[in-house]
Write a protein that holds these residues in place. Sequence first.
Motif, PDB file in Angstrom:
ATOM      1  N   ASN A  42     -11.455   4.352   6.654  1.00  0.00           N
ATOM      2  CA  ASN A  42     -10.664   5.085   7.755  1.00  0.00           C
ATOM      3  C   ASN A  42      -9.718   4.242   8.452  1.00  0.00           C
ATOM      4  O   ASN A  42      -9.800   4.293   9.824  1.00  0.00           O
ATOM      5  CB  ASN A  42     -11.921   5.573   8.781  1.00  0.00           C
ATOM      6  CG  ASN A  42     -11.358   6.493   9.996  1.00  0.00           C
ATOM      7  OD1 ASN A  42     -10.476   7.368   9.445  1.00  0.00           O
ATOM      8  ND2 ASN A  42     -11.719   6.470  10.947  1.00  0.00           N
ATOM      9  N   LEU A  43      -9.192   3.416   7.799  1.00  0.00           N
ATOM     10  CA  LEU A  43      -8.120   2.304   8.500  1.00  0.00           C
ATOM     11  C   LEU A  43      -6.757   2.946   8.411  1.00  0.00           C
ATOM     12  O   LEU A  43      -6.415   3.244   7.243  1.00  0.00           O
ATOM     13  CB  LEU A  43      -8.295   0.910   7.765  1.00  0.00           C
ATOM     14  CG  LEU A  43      -9.631   0.376   7.783  1.00  0.00           C
ATOM     15  CD1 LEU A  43      -9.663  -1.132   7.335  1.00  0.00           C
ATOM     16  CD2 LEU A  43     -10.154   0.087   9.530  1.00  0.00           C
ATOM     17  N   ALA A  65      -2.384  -3.372   3.322  1.00  0.00           N
ATOM     18  CA  ALA A  65      -3.863  -3.011   3.499  1.00  0.00           C
ATOM     19  C   ALA A  65      -4.511  -3.919   4.445  1.00  0.00           C
ATOM     20  O   ALA A  65      -4.295  -5.066   4.602  1.00  0.00           O
ATOM     21  CB  ALA A  65      -4.506  -3.060   2.244  1.00  0.00           C
ATOM     22  N   LEU A  66      -5.386  -3.573   5.399  1.00  0.00           N
ATOM     23  CA  LEU A  66      -5.825  -4.118   6.602  1.00  0.00           C
ATOM     24  C   LEU A  66      -7.256  -4.878   6.323  1.00  0.00           C
ATOM     25  O   LEU A  66      -8.082  -4.549   5.318  1.00  0.00           O
ATOM     26  CB  LEU A  66      -6.185  -3.231   7.780  1.00  0.00           C
ATOM     27  CG  LEU A  66      -5.091  -2.994   8.930  1.00  0.00           C
ATOM     28  CD1 LEU A  66      -5.616  -1.934   9.644  1.00  0.00           C
ATOM     29  CD2 LEU A  66      -4.968  -4.262   9.473  1.00  0.00           C
ATOM     30  N   MET A  67      -7.433  -6.229   6.852  1.00  0.00           N
ATOM     31  CA  MET A  67      -8.611  -6.897   6.863  1.00  0.00           C
ATOM     32  C   MET A  67      -8.783  -7.488   8.184  1.00  0.00           C
ATOM     33  O   MET A  67      -7.807  -8.265   8.589  1.00  0.00           O
ATOM     34  CB  MET A  67      -8.486  -8.093   5.966  1.00  0.00           C
ATOM     35  CG  MET A  67      -8.346  -7.572   4.570  1.00  0.00           C
ATOM     36  SD  MET A  67      -8.319  -9.132   3.397  1.00  0.00           S
ATOM     37  CE  MET A  67      -6.534  -9.395   3.605  1.00  0.00           C
ATOM     38  N   MET A  68      -9.606  -7.025   9.002  1.00  0.00           N
ATOM     39  CA  MET A  68      -9.879  -7.332  10.438  1.00  0.00           C
ATOM     40  C   MET A  68     -11.085  -8.121  10.682  1.00  0.00           C
ATOM     41  O   MET A  68     -12.410  -7.826  10.417  1.00  0.00           O
ATOM     42  CB  MET A  68     -10.162  -6.107  11.316  1.00  0.00           C
ATOM     43  CG  MET A  68      -9.017  -4.987  11.238  1.00  0.00           C
ATOM     44  SD  MET A  68      -8.980  -3.370  12.145  1.00  0.00           S
ATOM     45  CE  MET A  68     -10.868  -2.821  11.839  1.00  0.00           C
ATOM     46  N   PHE A  69     -10.693  -9.339  10.997  1.00  0.00           N
ATOM     47  CA  PHE A  69     -12.043 -10.590  10.907  1.00  0.00           C
ATOM     48  C   PHE A  69     -12.008 -10.590  12.505  1.00  0.00           C
ATOM     49  O   PHE A  69     -11.398 -10.720  13.245  1.00  0.00           O
ATOM     50  CB  PHE A  69     -11.578 -11.634  10.608  1.00  0.00           C
ATOM     51  CG  PHE A  69     -11.072 -12.191   9.024  1.00  0.00           C
ATOM     52  CD1 PHE A  69     -12.123 -12.148   8.207  1.00  0.00           C
ATOM     53  CD2 PHE A  69      -9.835 -11.380   8.430  1.00  0.00           C
ATOM     54  CE1 PHE A  69     -11.935 -12.403   6.949  1.00  0.00           C
ATOM     55  CE2 PHE A  69      -9.724 -11.569   7.152  1.00  0.00           C
ATOM     56  CZ  PHE A  69     -10.688 -11.700   6.334  1.00  0.00           C
ATOM     57  N   PHE A  70     -13.721 -10.788  13.095  1.00  0.00           N
ATOM     58  CA  PHE A  70     -13.796 -10.747  14.524  1.00  0.00           C
ATOM     59  C   PHE A  70     -15.164 -11.343  14.581  1.00  0.00           C
ATOM     60  O   PHE A  70     -15.989 -11.486  13.721  1.00  0.00           O
ATOM     61  CB  PHE A  70     -13.917  -9.455  15.156  1.00  0.00           C
ATOM     62  CG  PHE A  70     -14.558  -8.495  14.310  1.00  0.00           C
ATOM     63  CD1 PHE A  70     -15.817  -8.253  14.626  1.00  0.00           C
ATOM     64  CD2 PHE A  70     -14.004  -7.565  13.302  1.00  0.00           C
ATOM     65  CE1 PHE A  70     -16.557  -7.159  14.051  1.00  0.00           C
ATOM     66  CE2 PHE A  70     -14.652  -6.623  12.513  1.00  0.00           C
ATOM     67  CZ  PHE A  70     -15.932  -6.467  13.138  1.00  0.00           C
ATOM     68  N   GLY A  71     -15.409 -11.865  15.803  1.00  0.00           N
ATOM     69  CA  GLY A  71     -16.655 -12.286  16.097  1.00  0.00           C
ATOM     70  C   GLY A  71     -17.145 -11.255  17.259  1.00  0.00           C
ATOM     71  O   GLY A  71     -16.788 -10.161  17.552  1.00  0.00           O
ATOM     72  N   ASP A 128      -9.780  -2.791   4.230  1.00  0.00           N
ATOM     73  CA  ASP A 128      -9.193  -1.366   3.415  1.00  0.00           C
ATOM     74  C   ASP A 128      -9.754  -1.476   2.026  1.00  0.00           C
ATOM     75  O   ASP A 128      -9.805  -2.508   1.449  1.00  0.00           O
ATOM     76  CB  ASP A 128      -7.911  -1.150   3.439  1.00  0.00           C
ATOM     77  CG  ASP A 128      -7.346  -0.004   3.013  1.00  0.00           C
ATOM     78  OD1 ASP A 128      -7.264   1.009   3.710  1.00  0.00           O
ATOM     79  OD2 ASP A 128      -6.902   0.031   1.905  1.00  0.00           O
ATOM     80  N   PRO A 129     -10.074  -0.412   1.346  1.00  0.00           N
ATOM     81  CA  PRO A 129     -10.558  -0.525  -0.137  1.00  0.00           C
ATOM     82  C   PRO A 129      -9.347  -0.912  -1.229  1.00  0.00           C
ATOM     83  O   PRO A 129      -9.617  -1.832  -2.166  1.00  0.00           O
ATOM     84  CB  PRO A 129     -10.859   1.053  -0.675  1.00  0.00           C
ATOM     85  CG  PRO A 129     -11.017   1.771   0.749  1.00  0.00           C
ATOM     86  CD  PRO A 129     -10.247   0.931   1.773  1.00  0.00           C
ATOM     87  N   THR A 130      -8.042  -1.047  -0.832  1.00  0.00           N
ATOM     88  CA  THR A 130      -7.018  -1.732  -1.467  1.00  0.00           C
ATOM     89  C   THR A 130      -7.157  -3.258  -1.373  1.00  0.00           C
ATOM     90  O   THR A 130      -7.005  -4.117  -2.204  1.00  0.00           O
ATOM     91  CB  THR A 130      -5.711  -1.353  -1.120  1.00  0.00           C
ATOM     92  OG1 THR A 130      -5.504   0.235  -1.237  1.00  0.00           O
ATOM     93  CG2 THR A 130      -4.741  -1.634  -1.823  1.00  0.00           C
ATOM     94  N   ALA A 131      -7.376  -3.731  -0.085  1.00  0.00           N
ATOM     95  CA  ALA A 131      -7.791  -5.026   0.065  1.00  0.00           C
ATOM     96  C   ALA A 131      -8.762  -5.415  -0.660  1.00  0.00           C
ATOM     97  O   ALA A 131      -8.881  -6.584  -1.243  1.00  0.00           O
ATOM     98  CB  ALA A 131      -7.742  -5.503   1.644  1.00  0.00           C
TER      99      ALA A 131
END
Length: 381
Positions: free
Chosen positions: A299-300, A322-328, A225-228
């Motif tokens: 768009n989160l 605020a979201l931060m989605m880490f993934f492989g 997210d932009p806030t993150a």
Amino acid sequence: MWIDNDFPKILGAELYRPHPSYIVEMALEPNVVHDFTQQPGQTVQLDRYRFWGNPGTKEARERTADQTLGTSSARSINKDKVLVTLREYTGPADRDDPTQPSTFKVSMETLMTAQRLLLDTGNLNVFHQSIGSLTLLDDYRRWRDRVFTGELLKAEAQGKSSDKQGGYYYPGNKTRTVGGAPDISYAAGESAKFDVKTDLLEVVKALRKRNTPTFADGYYRCILDPTAMMQLRQDSDFREVARYPGMGQINPMQPFLAPNAQFYTGFGPAYGQAGFVAGQPVMPTGFLFEGVRWFESTNLPETSIPVTISSASITNTATPTALMMFFGPQSVGIGVGGNNAEILLNNNDDFSRFIIMIWRLWAGWEILQPDFVTIARTFVY
């Protein structure tokens, strides 16, 4: 004379065009299975591949002359079958109630004007904008983008992420107790903001410890997210790296063009996000930091969590995160049936005075590798 059958074909093709504002699917590179024969209520099979597990020692793999190595000890590829049930989805949504079906209506007068624009200029973009169809296309893209986000968020149900499993991560590696009044507490001197030097390193380390593979470029990915992003850029090291993609990439063969590099590489000013080349949108490239390729999304979903933050005088208060989605890779799969996304017309045209249309999709989604996903949140205060 306007030919109705041509309209959904021309406009429907636009449903597949990627858009720089909706990047989750592009960043995910999901596992896609398309079965043209399947309809809503039927299933499409996705596969989840797993690692063999404990490699054992040198001695454990040593064999003797009288051991049998044939078919009696054969093993198959370690994978799970994941069946997703296809459902029918349509749009646009009702402006007052997104759960109710709605339609997109265009008058024949507007369509005739659009047809003349198309014939005169051959410019499909002008044609689409003249009938207001960008509204319909944006509805589909924004919804589909949010659906992929929802699948990633399912990883939170596993609980706290660790070296063994995916899940959620809160600053300071705190454990959340839902309904614990508050769910999480931070003592005096503890920060509830995601920290680059501690939290980020912990998240990346855990991804590697649980053997999460990287994407083809050798990096994990994060959509935030932009806030993150704002909070992370308050760290001088992160800011120093994040600022460079916005300047574009220098062509070593033409270093004298460096001040205008962004104009020919497609990089925009927002940390490697979309720019424009020859008037066409360019998909985000992200930027690299600490083994992660970062992408920003507007768009989160936003969620507030009851938290106590002593240093900020917040006591058991629902505080935004605020979201931060880490993934492989291969974290999410999608099964598609029928003709994929398409524009359909309603035959009730009031004696050809207007047309009514929707977009429709037969599909099913599922998270395939929750252990490849860490859903991190930072508190906004």
